[in-house]
Motif scaffolding. Structure first.
Motif, short mmCIF file in Angstrom:
data_model
loop_
_atom_site.label_atom_id
_atom_site.label_comp_id
_atom_site.label_asym_id
_atom_site.label_seq_id
_atom_site.Cartn_x
_atom_site.Cartn_y
_atom_site.Cartn_z
N GLY A 140 3.03 12.25 -8.97
CA GLY A 140 2.66 13.28 -9.85
C GLY A 140 3.79 14.19 -10.07
N SER A 141 3.60 15.58 -10.04
CA SER A 141 4.91 16.47 -10.33
C SER A 141 5.50 16.76 -8.91
N ASP A 142 5.11 15.94 -7.97
CA ASP A 142 5.92 16.35 -6.71
C ASP A 142 7.32 16.27 -6.26
N GLN A 143 8.26 17.05 -6.30
CA GLN A 143 9.56 16.77 -6.58
C GLN A 143 10.01 16.42 -5.06
N ARG A 144 9.43 16.57 -4.19
CA ARG A 144 9.65 16.14 -2.86
C ARG A 144 9.77 14.75 -2.55
N ILE A 145 9.14 13.87 -3.49
CA ILE A 145 9.19 12.30 -3.41
C ILE A 145 10.10 11.86 -4.14
N ILE A 146 10.95 10.93 -3.53
CA ILE A 146 11.93 10.09 -4.23
C ILE A 146 11.52 8.84 -4.16
N LEU A 147 11.27 8.19 -5.37
CA LEU A 147 11.10 6.69 -5.57
C LEU A 147 12.48 6.00 -6.09
N ASN A 205 0.85 -1.17 0.02
CA ASN A 205 -0.12 0.05 -0.14
C ASN A 205 0.97 1.43 -0.14
N PRO A 206 1.81 1.43 -0.90
CA PRO A 206 2.76 2.61 -0.82
C PRO A 206 1.73 3.91 -1.15
N GLU A 207 0.70 3.58 -2.00
CA GLU A 207 -0.05 4.77 -2.62
C GLU A 207 -0.55 5.64 -1.37
N ALA A 208 -0.95 4.71 -0.08
CA ALA A 208 -1.23 5.50 1.26
C ALA A 208 -0.44 6.49 1.71
N SER A 209 1.10 5.96 1.42
CA SER A 209 1.88 6.76 1.91
C SER A 209 2.46 8.11 1.27
N ILE A 210 2.12 7.92 0.04
CA ILE A 210 2.14 9.23 -0.95
C ILE A 210 1.17 10.03 -0.55
N ARG A 211 -0.10 9.69 -0.40
CA ARG A 211 -1.15 10.54 -0.30
C ARG A 211 -1.14 11.20 1.09
N VAL A 212 -0.86 10.30 1.98
CA VAL A 212 -0.89 11.02 3.62
C VAL A 212 0.25 11.96 3.67
N PHE A 213 1.48 11.63 3.04
CA PHE A 213 2.70 12.73 2.95
C PHE A 213 2.09 13.99 2.20
N GLN A 214 1.37 13.83 1.20
CA GLN A 214 1.04 15.07 0.46
C GLN A 214 -0.07 15.87 1.10
N ARG A 215 -0.74 15.31 1.86
CA ARG A 215 -2.04 15.93 2.61
C ARG A 215 -1.44 16.61 3.89
#
Length: 301
Positions: free
Chosen positions: A223-230, A183-193
């Motif tokens: 998305g275009s969020d440069q703060r996230i490194i995958l 469920n990495p999508e949850a980590s991404i969305r929670v971080f962005q919120r």
């Protein structure tokens, strides 16, 4: 290895065979790494363990004809083996121990049920997994995963200074353990919120075995969020430990864990952990040791 159920006093230390023949996957996957840590723990007890890579079958060898020879199986039967007949002759009269973990109660895949009758006992890493595997019929014992001394000793290392004003949130997973469960999508969305207006934060996601489609899906979630490194690649143990040690928070919103070695690693080095309140990691995660998310699993994304 906890209250290990093997009677090591009955082993003949003068024999030429190893005390334990251990079969596991390559250490380039999470299950293989977990097996290696357990094998190292056995060796630390003075046991001679021969570590072999699992290739889908047992070789025809003399050890299988010895009732005192122990075979340790730290691998999972595959879905395509759901109809495979594991004949008793393949296992001889040696003693066979499986180390298994699975994350769905009341939904154990048939491939485990097919193989379980060939095992004298099943070891599991948590109370959660014990409930999962008890329907197999073989004795089930809780033997928690080993956490190496070098991880525990990292608590005593100097304070981290690499981030210098940047808050780093970290998550690591192996996609072979099923992307939907991790469920990495949850980590991404929670971080962005949580950090919608801040630029002094980073989310580092270390993945392995993502397919091209899965990786593209996660990059679309970013998305275009440069703060996230995958990262989607295998890295060695030292590099992975470096990622843990450079983080400020470990965020794991998985839907279930059989044990949660990544969570245990984070706690062992003193990282604050945010994780869901369901699964085997609750053997060591509680309100005092972690920040638990108690929303229903369907709301984790």
């Amino acid at each position: 290895m906890g209250n290990c159920v093997l009677n090591i006093h009955r082993l003949d230390m003068n024999k030429k065979r190893p005390d334990i023949v251990a079969y596991a996957y390559s250490t380039e996957c999470g299950l293989g790494q977990a097996a290696l840590m357990n094998i190292q723990a056995m060796r630390s007890l003075g046991l001679e363990v021969e570590h072999r890579r699992w290739e889908g079958h047992l070789p025809n060898e003399d050890g299988l004809n010895c009732p005192e020879q122990i075979y340790y199986h730290h691998w999972h039967p595959q879905r395509q083996e759901a109809s495979r007949i594991w004949h008793s002759g393949e296992f001889g009269c040696a003693r066979h121990v499986a180390y298994w973990a699975y994350e769905a109660v009341n939904d154990l895949p048939p491939e485990f049920l097919q193989l379980a009758p060939r095992m004298h006992e099943i070891w599991v890493p948590s109370r959660f997994c014990k409930e999962v595997f008890e329907p197999c019929g073989a004795p089930v014992h809780i033997v928690p995963h080993a956490v190496p001394d070098e991880i525990r000793s990292a608590v005593l290392s100097p304070p981290r200074t690499a981030n210098a004003g940047t808050l780093v949130v970290f998550f690591v997973f192996d996609a072979w353990s099923r992307l939907a469960r991790k469920n990495p999508e949850a980590s991404i969305r929670v971080f962005q919120r949580a950090f919608a207006e801040r630029q002094d934060v980073r989310l580092v996601i270390k993945a392995h075995h993502l397919s091209s489609g899965e990786e593209e899906h996660l990059r679309q979630c970013c998305g275009s969020d440069q703060r996230i490194i995958l990262h989607n690649a295998f890295i060695d143990k030292d590099a992975l430990c470096g990622l843990y040690e450079s983080a400020d928070i470990f965020l794991s919103l998985q839907r279930a864990e059989g044990f949660g070695l990544n969570i245990a690693h984070a706690l062992a080095i003193g990282l604050p952990v945010i994780t869901t309140a369901f699964g085997g990691h609750l053997d060591f995660c509680n309100e005092e040791t972690a920040f638990l998310v108690r929303k229903p699993l369907s709301n984790c994304v």
